[in-house]
Structure formats: structure tokens, C-alpha cells
Write a protein that holds these residues in place. Structure first.
Motif, mmCIF file in Angstrom:
data_model
loop_
_atom_site.group_PDB
_atom_site.id
_atom_site.type_symbol
_atom_site.label_atom_id
_atom_site.label_comp_id
_atom_site.label_asym_id
_atom_site.label_seq_id
_atom_site.Cartn_x
_atom_site.Cartn_y
_atom_site.Cartn_z
ATOM 1 N N VAL A 113 -39.638 25.491 87.868
ATOM 2 C CA VAL A 113 -38.787 24.331 87.613
ATOM 3 C C VAL A 113 -39.050 23.837 86.195
ATOM 4 N N ILE A 114 -38.044 23.936 85.350
ATOM 5 C CA ILE A 114 -38.091 23.410 83.988
ATOM 6 C C ILE A 114 -37.276 22.122 83.995
ATOM 7 N N ALA A 256 -27.485 31.668 69.003
ATOM 8 C CA ALA A 256 -28.794 32.121 69.467
ATOM 9 C C ALA A 256 -29.892 31.194 68.959
ATOM 10 N N ALA A 257 -29.710 30.639 67.748
ATOM 11 C CA ALA A 257 -30.696 29.687 67.220
ATOM 12 C C ALA A 257 -30.743 28.432 68.096
ATOM 13 N N ASP A 258 -29.587 27.994 68.607
ATOM 14 C CA ASP A 258 -29.562 26.851 69.519
ATOM 15 C C ASP A 258 -30.358 27.158 70.787
ATOM 16 N N CYS A 259 -30.161 28.344 71.333
ATOM 17 C CA CYS A 259 -30.864 28.732 72.560
ATOM 18 C C CYS A 259 -32.375 28.811 72.322
ATOM 19 N N ALA A 264 -37.747 26.498 73.012
ATOM 20 C CA ALA A 264 -39.004 26.042 72.406
ATOM 21 C C ALA A 264 -39.307 24.588 72.761
ATOM 22 N N ALA A 265 -38.256 23.762 72.893
ATOM 23 C CA ALA A 265 -38.461 22.342 73.149
ATOM 24 C C ALA A 265 -38.731 22.037 74.617
ATOM 25 N N PRO A 301 -42.242 17.467 76.203
ATOM 26 C CA PRO A 301 -40.806 17.752 76.117
ATOM 27 C C PRO A 301 -40.074 16.599 75.452
ATOM 28 N N PRO A 302 -38.889 16.841 74.927
ATOM 29 C CA PRO A 302 -38.113 15.747 74.325
ATOM 30 C C PRO A 302 -37.776 14.681 75.357
ATOM 31 N N ALA A 303 -37.532 13.484 74.881
ATOM 32 C CA ALA A 303 -37.129 12.376 75.753
ATOM 33 C C ALA A 303 -35.624 12.164 75.623
ATOM 34 N N LEU A 304 -34.958 11.978 76.750
ATOM 35 C CA LEU A 304 -33.530 11.706 76.766
ATOM 36 C C LEU A 304 -33.293 10.215 76.988
#
Length: 554
Positions: A113-114, A256-259, A264-265, A301-304
Motif C-alpha cells: 500500500v503506497i 516519463a520524467a513525471d512518472c 521518487a516522491a 512523502p509530500p503533503a497534500l
């Protein structure tokens, strides 16, 4: 791929979604409806041995009262499915491991689970789902996609990915004696994917074609694209839940850079939970996961930002135009309390009272008493902020106006007066009966724990939810309905022939018509007909004085 929960196996084929996320609740609500009125049965384990019969020489004699021809006493309530004990371990990297033992078959089910689903897409709608698919299709750990597939199949294992709103789940099934080997492959897929640009180009082309086909033929997808945008509106920013899926025009923007940046994040140990369920032990599960998942990155991880959305200032009506459609599908959506709030179970009860098998909409609209083919209402699971409650009705096009008016009237009445004790009891029984039905299998157990992790629910969620349902009173259910089920601030989305159904719906307010094949651009607006019948808030009670069907435009 465009829907907010997508599943593909390692070959890239779309398959059934296994885990009971908010989209599974949606599937139950808008696909099955409530015509049958039966709770789903738990799936049988393939290949499970038959239970041996008792070693007796003759069948036991029937009870005396049955032998005399009398009816046996009624059966008691079904024994509720219980969540088995979950053993937790945390690795030095911050990755957590949850193990639940089920000895039914010599299999293990693993779910990674990510906590980064399509709500984390940002300005690249579809990014999380494409990244998840690339994990499988592009190869991993130095293995090309075909070789990775061959290695998985040689272990007697299977691999898949699901992208939901709040999480991406990579699932694996394997024989229990091959857990360590299968986990190593899974670790490569999750932590060392190739994310190949050439494979991404193929995936985008397939996903764009699927989006175009959905725009042409999948009315429910179109309705939910509009409904989520309307419910999760913000004045100056994009809410993470505002996009139900990607359109064909949005997908080509993803690179692909977006993916790679998304991976990575979000695919970091502190944002990862590995669930292992089946014929194993907590010690063996931890050892296999620790050997396979060697990533030691300590990043957070980033915060939303989940700013509370702004409710519609007034009833918002939209038609997703499907010319010449013989049927209409109506969705009424409101926002309720957060999933973790103490009021949430009462919202679920209110949904059952409104649109459950014995609910008010069903009693009036569902065939054979009424024109509807399907009727349902249910809250959808999201991990953050207010939860949407959706009511759904499918009717012949000529009855669209009556169905829309009935939905609004019943919602208003539910908000105006507390439901009866009988209604609350029936709703609570049905919700309790459907809780945790798949826990008897390793697959169902792993899926349920994955859902709980995606929604950040505690291990004892099932037990506490049952208790909360038992404790709900009509007054409390009525208060929650009064506070949240407010048609004056609701969104209605209708899929159907705008030319035929537009005049019917204009009795209720201005109607916007959008074209799903052109990225849901506005085609026109039908103004409210000031000379039409009274608005629902002034209309008589359902069934008392409503205009006859013949008065609706045909």
C-alpha cells in the motif's frame, strides 16, 4: 485507467478490482443497485477441500417438532465476520509490515500500500495510475517486462496494480512456500522499476483510447467526472478529489520524467505498508519483506492540501448528453462528515434509509411499483475531508423528471424529520450484515486490511463500527441528515438525451448541458422554466398529487 480505481495484471489486461475501496462502494451502489436486496456472499476459495462429513452410521433424527410437521424456529442473526489479529512490525527504514494468518489454503496474499493515489496527481491527471501500470509493464530490477512476467509465472504467482483515490496498491498472490522468492520480485517492482519511456508511450495511447471509448459509451463514468468536479469545487485551487479521471486530452501531457518524479516522491518506505495475509507466520512475513524491500530512504512523502470544498450555492443540475438514449441515469450528490468523524456511521444509515433495498426511493421508484430499474444510495470512502453521499436512479428517459423530483423530495423529507425506529434498525442491520464478508479468505483479508490502511482506519474498525451502528438513534440519524443531506446545496448529474430530458429537469432550476466527447465542454444552458410546476421544496409529498407521467415531455 481513467477511472479513479484501475486494475491491470502484469500483461496489461484490465481485470476486476479486488479491494473494497471507495470505488467498490460505488460499484455496489451504482452497478448492483438494490433491486435484489441481498447482501453479497463471500467468495469461495478456489480449490478449497470439501469439509468432511461427520463420522456417523446414520443420519440424526430430526427434532420432534419438525417430525410432526411443524415449522422450525426462525434462524438467528448471521454470525458477524471477525477481523483476525493483525501483527505489526516496523523495519528500520520506516516501512511497516502487517501480518494476518489464514490457514484455509497454502497461499499468501501480499498488498503493498503506497499512500499516494490519484489525489496526488496534481496538474497531471492520470499520473498515479500510469506510474502504477509502468511498475508492471516496464520491467524492474534489471529485468525487462517479459522476463519479469516469466519469473513471476514460474513461481506460480500473480501480480497486479490498483490505483485508487488515496492509495496505489500492488498485489501479489503466491504459494506460501514461495513467499520469500515472490517478495523479492515484488520488492524489485516497487522499489526498482524501469519506468521506460517507450512503454509509457504505449500505455498512454491505450489509456487515451480507453478514455475516448468511455466518453462515448460509459455514462456513469461521465456522470462521476462531472459530479466530483461539482462537489469538490474550490474558489482558486484544484481540490485533490476534484478529478474523477483523466480525459484523452490530458493523458498525453504525462512524461516519463513525471512518472519518475512521482515514484521518487511517494514510493518511499515511510509511505509504504506491506500487508501479508494467508498461510504464514508474522516472523516469516517480516523476514521476507525485510530481505526484499531494501530501500533505506528516510524522506517523508509530500503533503497534500485538503481544504474543505465550497458547497454549491444552490442546486446544480448538469446533463451529460447522450443523444437518443432511451434511459437516463440520475446521480444526486451531497457532502457529509469526514470518514473518521463520529457522525459518519449515521450518514451511512441515512443513505440506507434514503436508497437502500427497503429505503424510501426504492419503495416509490423501484420496479414493479415504479419506473426505476435501479435505485441505491451510499457514502463513498475517501480518506480526507467530507465524504460524498450519492443517490442513484436509472429510469426510462420519459420518467426522468419524476425521478429527479422524487430524489429531491425524499432528500428534503429526510433532512426535515427524523426517520422511524424501524427504518434505522433495518438500515443498521443491512450495513452490519455487509461488513467484512470476505474476511474468511486470504484474498478478502488482505484486501480489507489494504483498504483500512488506505483510509487510515484502526485495526478494530469493524468492531467499533458495529457498535456505532447499534447505538444510532432516529434522532441522531435525523440530525446528521438535517446537517448534510441538503438538496438546496446538492449536485444532480443526469446522463441522457438532453433534448428529451432537458425540459423536464428545467422545472427544478437552470440546467447545464455538457458534451463528454469534448472534454465535458458546455454545449448550452437551459434556463429554469418559471411557469413550470412548483420546486420540490414546495411540492406535495411523494405519491400525493404529483403530475401524471403523461404530462412529461416524451
Amino acid at each position: 485507467m481513467n477511472e479513479r480505481s484501475e486494475r491491470r495484471d502484469l500483461r496489461g489486461r484490465r481485470t476486476a478490482r479486488p479491494w473494497l475501496s471507495w470505488t467498490a462502494a460505488l460499484a455496489a451502489a451504482v452497478t448492483c443497485g438494490c433491486a435484489a436486496g441481498r447482501a453479497p456472499q463471500p467468495p469461495a476459495q478456489a480449490g478449497a477441500p470439501a469439509r468432511p462429513a461427520p463420522a456417523t452410521s446414520a443420519p440424526a433424527a430430526p427434532p420432534a417438532e419438525v417430525a410432526r410437521g411443524e415449522q422450525p424456529p426462525p434462524s438467528g442473526p448471521a454470525k458477524p465476520a471477525r477481523m483476525p489479529a493483525i501483527t505489526w512490525a516496523e523495519l528500520p527504514s520506516g516501512l511497516r509490515v502487517a501480518t494476518a494468518v489464514s490457514r484455509a489454503l497454502p497461499l499468501v496474499e501480499v498488498r503493498v500500500v503506497i499512500r499516494g493515489g490519484s489525489a496526488a496527481d496534481g496538474e497531471r491527471t492520470g499520473l498515479a495510475a500510469l506510474t502504477g501500470e509502468l511498475l508492471l509493464r516496464g520491467g524492474a530490477g534489471g529485468l525487462p517486462g517479459r522476463e519479469l512476467l516469466a519469473r513471476v509465472e514460474s513461481l506460480g504467482a500473480s501480480l497486479r496494480v490498483d490505483t485508487g483515490l488515496d492509495a496505489t496498491v500492488i498485489g501479489l498472490r503466491a504459494p506460501s512456500d514461495r513467499l520469500a522468492e515472490a517478495a523479492l520480485l515484488l520488492g524489485h517492482v516497487v522499489q526498482r522499476p524501469r519506468l521506460d519511456a517507450g512503454e509509457l508511450a504505449k500505455l498512454k495511447a491505450q489509456a487515451a483510447e480507453a478514455a475516448r471509448e468511455r466518453a462515448r459509451s460509459d455514462g456513469r463514468w461521465g456522470a462521476l467526472m462531472v459530479l466530483f468536479r461539482d462537489l469538490y469545487a474550490l474558489p482558486t485551487e484544484l481540490h485533490p478529489y476534484a478529478s474523477f479521471g483523466a480525459t484523452a486530452a490530458e493523458l498525453p501531457r504525462i512524461t516519463a520524467a513525471d512518472c519518475r518524479a512521482f515514484h521518487a516522491a511517494w514510493y518511499v518506505p515511510k509511505n509504504t505498508v506491506v500487508v501479508v495475509a494467508g498461510d504464514t507466520t508474522p516472523e516469516a512475513a517480516r523476514a521476507a519483506v525485510e530481505k526484499a524491500f531494501t530501500d533505506r530512504r528516510g524522506a517523508e512523502p509530500p503533503a497534500l492540501s485538503f481544504t474543505d470544498p465550497v458547497p454549491p450555492a444552490s442546486l446544480k443540475i448538469t446533463i451529460v448528453d447522450r443523444p437518443k438514449s432511451a434511459e437516463s441515469e440520475l446521480f444526486l450528490g451531497v457532502l457529509g462528515p469526514e470518514r473518521s468523524a463520529s457522525e459518519w456511521p449515521a450518514l451511512a444509515v441515512a443513505g440506507e434509509v434514503l436508497g437502500g433495498p427497503s429505503g424510501r426511493l426504492s419503495q416509490e421508484l423501484l420496479a414493479p411499483r415504479g419506473p426505476a430499474r435501479e435505485v441505491s444510495a451510499a457514502p463513498l470512502d475517501v480518506a480526507h475531508g467530507p465524504v460524498p453521499l450519492l443517490a442513484h436512479v436509472r429510469v426510462p428517459a420519459a420518467r426522468t423528471g419524476l425521478a429527479a423530483q422524487a430524489m429531491l423530495e425524499h432528500a428534503e423529507q429526510l433532512a426535515a424529520a427524523a426517520p422511524s425506529q424501524e427504518e434505522v434498525d433495518a438500515a443498521a442491520r443491512r450495513l452490519t450484515a455487509g461488513l467484512g464478508l470476505g474476511l474468511g479468505t486470504a484474498t478478502g483479508l488482505a484486501d480489507e486490511i489494504a483498504v483500512m490502511q488506505a483510509l487510515d482506519l484502526p485495526d478494530d474498525h469493524h468492531e467499533s463500527y458495529r457498535k456505532e451502528l447499534r447505538d444510532i438513534t432516529p434522532v441522531f440519524a435525523g440530525k446528521i441528515a438535517h446537517d448534510n443531506v441538503r438538496p438546496a446545496h446538492a449536485a444532480i448529474v443526469v446522463v441522457g438525451d438532453a433534448q428529451a430530458i432537458g425540459p423536464m429537469l428545467s422545472r427544478l432550476g437552470d440546467v447545464k448541458v455538457v458534451d463528454p466527447t469534448r472534454a465535458f465542454e458546455r454545449k448550452r444552458t437551459i434556463p429554469r422554466d418559471a411557469s413550470a410546476s412548483p420546486a420540490p421544496s414546495q411540492a406535495p409529498a411523494p405519491g400525493a398529487g404529483r403530475a401524471a407521467p403523461a404530462e412529461e415531455p416524451q
